[in-house]
Write a protein that holds these residues in place. Structure first.
Motif, short mmCIF file in Angstrom:
data_model
loop_
_atom_site.label_atom_id
_atom_site.label_comp_id
_atom_site.label_asym_id
_atom_site.label_seq_id
_atom_site.Cartn_x
_atom_site.Cartn_y
_atom_site.Cartn_z
N GLN A 1 -12.58 -3.94 -4.60
CA GLN A 1 -11.49 -3.04 -4.79
C GLN A 1 -11.68 -2.02 -3.25
OE1 GLN A 1 -12.21 -2.58 -9.29
NE2 GLN A 1 -11.15 -1.02 -8.60
N HIS B 1 -3.43 7.04 4.04
CA HIS B 1 -2.13 6.57 4.16
C HIS B 1 -1.57 6.94 5.56
CE1 HIS B 1 2.38 6.32 3.31
NE2 HIS B 1 1.89 5.13 2.70
N ILE C 1 -1.51 -0.99 -4.11
CA ILE C 1 -2.71 -0.47 -3.71
C ILE C 1 -2.54 0.98 -3.27
CG2 ILE C 1 -4.61 -0.35 -2.04
CD1 ILE C 1 -4.36 -3.31 -1.67
N VAL D 1 -3.63 4.53 -2.14
CA VAL D 1 -4.68 5.20 -1.25
C VAL D 1 -4.23 6.72 -1.19
CG1 VAL D 1 -5.15 3.00 0.17
CG2 VAL D 1 -3.45 4.76 0.82
N ILE E 1 0.95 -1.03 0.30
CA ILE E 1 -0.06 0.22 0.18
C ILE E 1 0.99 1.33 0.01
CG2 ILE E 1 -1.77 1.38 1.18
CD1 ILE E 1 -2.80 -1.21 2.48
N THR F 1 0.99 5.70 -1.51
CA THR F 1 0.01 6.73 -2.24
C THR F 1 0.15 6.88 -3.88
OG1 THR F 1 1.65 8.24 -1.50
CG2 THR F 1 -0.32 8.46 -0.10
N ASN G 1 -11.77 2.78 -1.27
CA ASN G 1 -11.69 2.19 -2.57
C ASN G 1 -10.29 2.34 -3.13
OD1 ASN G 1 -14.92 2.59 -2.54
ND2 ASN G 1 -14.21 0.61 -3.47
N PHE G 2 -9.72 1.43 -3.95
CA PHE G 2 -8.51 1.57 -4.69
C PHE G 2 -8.52 1.31 -6.31
CE2 PHE G 2 -8.43 -2.54 -3.03
CZ PHE G 2 -7.97 -3.48 -4.21
#
Ligand code: SF4
Lengths: 471, 203
Positions: free
Chosen positions: B148, B126, B119, B121, B99, B101, B159-160
């Motif tokens: 997602q 984050h 992913i 976000v 994960i 940004t 959501n991503f």
């Protein structure tokens, strides 16, 4: 060819000409004209083919060489690194089994994959070119769509000559004006990256335009396109013109006779049409550019050579501030200080960014009559065996050796430090390569990226020096 | 490729920005001809002392690190080279998702082909995840690929983005090569139509 259609960019034309299939909701199946292969990112792809019982669809559109791990010691010194030997053997076996032409260890055409593609005339305007290497962007200098891919994709291209791609956006980089003395193509690209940052081009393809770009030689254009990926863009392109055609004419794989005429006509249609639009753009004033140098641990941390290292405290964004603090700590540098005068241990002239004949010529001219500083190790590594031979024919090797530099065999060498050519922990280097990441040139090593001229200035003075004071 | 549908696991953070592939897996470990063992050298130069012993406080050397299945990293993760050794090493260590940004293009592409979920976000989420890891390191979060969504402990779903094609491939655990092979006829037709292109090298 293109009648009164909507004006298109160079990128859009090449993209459109290579679409095999585009189903809604799925990535485009894009045809690949040339696939370059090297020893480090290909073994697992060939293993994949074997496991699936697949063949290479077009061995003739594929070309392999070995560059990343190959020692740059004289050819009679045996290779001792078992892992390198294994990768070499594996590539030889793979090429033999799948019928792929290979410029192997003893080939007079061996060299850094992005140096030999153009040199052999394989890189031609309008093509799509891929390689399991991010600096494939280099080939964009010829008006090709060229980008780096991962090993899974290497397997895809070997098996199908196609790649699944989502269409990127376009980014115009206009460089207008005339470069001053001591300022070169490398300074253009380092300047761009220092402005937009290393993620600034993510999702885009650059097209370099403007009078300063048109004035560059092919080798200088390759330097610019080479580092597109350092700005986050997978590809960077320059429209073909007379300079491109002149470079290509007569090269081994270039079209000949009638085919050459036809080719030229097709290539003339490639440049971006008047009125075509880009998704993003930036303008750089070539007149005011200075020689550039990086101070940090990514290629975006660059500044004019006379600049002061930026102060983390002046940065608002917390994570950006921390990134700079971490970089300066690794580099052992103080905020607010100049880099000019910083003592240097090693100078590396080489890599797919700056290891072509013109780079060596420019460097040799400045080295001539001077001595490498006693405290400095100056390594000169030609980009290919052909570059090396030509340089030797011109006596450039003698100039370097007389000054106290090392004249080595071709390869990636200390650009990636896989072959034993590397910095010792804590050492400072001025390098003409493209990446200054932590440990890139050897664990604990500290890299300042700069042009060949700035590299030579450091080699002969023993410290970071404004080359314009030596001209 | 392994199927990925949902994952509930702990995460660890290496929140540095612009982590390049030379940090993820230094070039000296690229002298391999298979994919095995790369996980041991994931983040090698940050993870081990000069003598090769693990730095006890580096998160990947902790029990918590070894159990985590999700890596939380800083912006522009995976920039630099195209080496697929980077996602191989991350997966080799045991991570199934990263994960951040944002991700560098080639890294993102490579990961999606392997079923390692990149992913992206927003900054706020984050930060929230970062403080979660710091304050309650044993907390699990969930990733639901079909929807997602990253589901936070407070039940909030974020959501991503992921393209539909990669999503379907990963949900089913199928290699993208199959889709290309399915276009054999189109590829042949394309080649026939472009036989006269001068750029066509030896056939
Ligand atoms: S010279 Fe450096 S950047 Fe270029 S291909 Fe070799 S390792 Fe990669």
């Amino acid at each position: 060819m293109s009648t009164n259609k909507t004006p298109q960019t160079l990128f859009e034309k090449i993209w459109q000409q290579h679409v095999v299939a585009a189903e809604p909701g799925n990535p485009t199946v894009l045809y690949i004209d040339l696939h370059l292969v090297h020893e480090v990112t290909s073994p697992q792809a060939f293993t994949g083919l074997r496991q699936k019982g697949l063949k290479v669809r077009h061995p003739g559109k594929t070309m392999a060489t070995m560059d990343h791990g190959i020692p740059t010691t004289p050819p009679d010194v045996p290779i001792t690194d078992e892992l390198v030997i294994k990768q070499i053997n594996q590539l030889e076996t793979n090429c033999q089994e799948f019928g792929i032409p290979l410029h192997g260890i003893h080939s007079p055409n061996r060299g850094i994959v992005h140096v030999i593609g153009p040199e052999l005339g394989l890189t031609q305007p309008g093509m799509t070119i891929v390689c399991g290497d991010s600096h494939t962007s280099t080939h964009g200098a010829f008006g090709t769509l060229a980008f780096g891919i991962g090993t899974s994709e290497v397997e895809h291209v070997l098996a199908t000559q196609c790649l699944l791609q989502t269409k990127p956006q376009t980014y115009a980089v206009k460089v207008e004006g005339t470069l001053g003395q001591g300022v070169s193509a490398k300074d253009i690209i380092l300047n761009l990256i220092s402005r937009i940052g290393i993620g600034g081009g993510t999702g885009y393809v650059f097209e370099y335009l403007g009078s300063a770009i048109r004035a560059l030689s092919m080798e200088e254009r390759m330097t610019v396109c080479n580092m597109s990926i350092e700005g986050g863009a997978r590809a960077g392109m320059i429209a073909p013109d007379e300079i491109t055609f002149e470079y290509l004419a007569g090269r081994p794989a270039a079209p000949k006779g009638k085919a050459w005429e036809t080719a030229i006509n097709q290539w003339f249609a490639l440049p971006t049409d008047d009125g075509a639009t880009f998704d993003q753009e930036i303008t750089i004033d070539a007149n005011t550019l200075e020689p550039m140098i990086t101070y940090g641990t990514n290629p975006g941390m660059g500044m004019p050579i006379s600049g002061l290292i930026p102060d983390p405290d002046a940065i608002k964004d917390v994570s950006e501030r921390q990134t700079l603090m971490k970089a300066l700590q690794y580099m052992g540098l103080q905020a607010g200080q100049p880099l000019l005068g910083q003592p240097i241990d090693v100078v590396f002239l080489g890599s797919c960014t700056n290891s072509r004949l013109s780079d060596l010529r420019v460097a040799a001219q400045l080295v001539k009559g001077r001595k490498v500083a006693e405290t400095v190790r100056f390594m000169v590594v030609p980009g290919s065996q052909q570059v090396k031979l030509q340089a030797e024919a011109e006596g450039l090797d003698k100039i370097f050796k007389e000054a106290g530099a090392e004249w080595r065999e071709a390869g990636c060498s200390m650009c990636i430090a896989m072959n034993g050519d590397q910095l010792q922990p804590g050492q400072y280097a001025v390098s003409t390569s493209n990446r200054n990441f932590e440990g890139r040139q050897g664990k604990g090593g500290r890299t300042f990226l700069a042009s060949p001229l700035t590299a030579v200035a450091a080699a002969v003075t023993g410290k970071v020096t404004d080359v314009r004071t030596l001209l | 490729m392994e199927k990925f549908t949902t994952l509930t696991a702990t995460l660890v953070a290496i929140p540095t920005e612009n982590i390049d592939t030379d940090q993820i897996i230094p070039a000296r470990f690229l002298k391999v001809t298979d994919k095995a063992g790369l996980g041991d050298n994931l983040f090698c130069d940050w993870r081990y002392q000069a003598d090769g012993t693990p730095k006890p406080d580096f998160v990947l050397n902790t029990e918590r690190g070894k159990k985590a299945k999700i890596l939380l990293a800083g912006d522009n993760f995976g920039c630099g080279s195209s080496r697929e050794h980077a996602p191989w090493a991350i997966m080799g260590y045991g991570f199934q998702a990263v994960i951040s940004t944002s991700f560098a293009d080639i890294f993102r592409n490579n990961s999606l082909k392997l079923g390692l979920l990149p992913i992206a976000v927003d900054k706020e989420t984050h930060l929230q995840l970062l403080s979660l890891v710091e304050e309650e390191p044993t907390t699990q979060i969930s990733i639901d690929l079909q929807n997602q969504a990253v589901v936070l402990p407070d039940g909030r779903a974020v959501n991503f983005p992921i393209d539909n094609f990669s999503k379907t491939c990963i949900l089913k655990g199928v290699d993208q090569l199959g889709y290309l092979q399915g276009h054999a006829a189109a590829i042949e037709a394309y080649e026939a139509n472009h036989a006269d292109r001068v750029n066509t090298l030896a056939r």
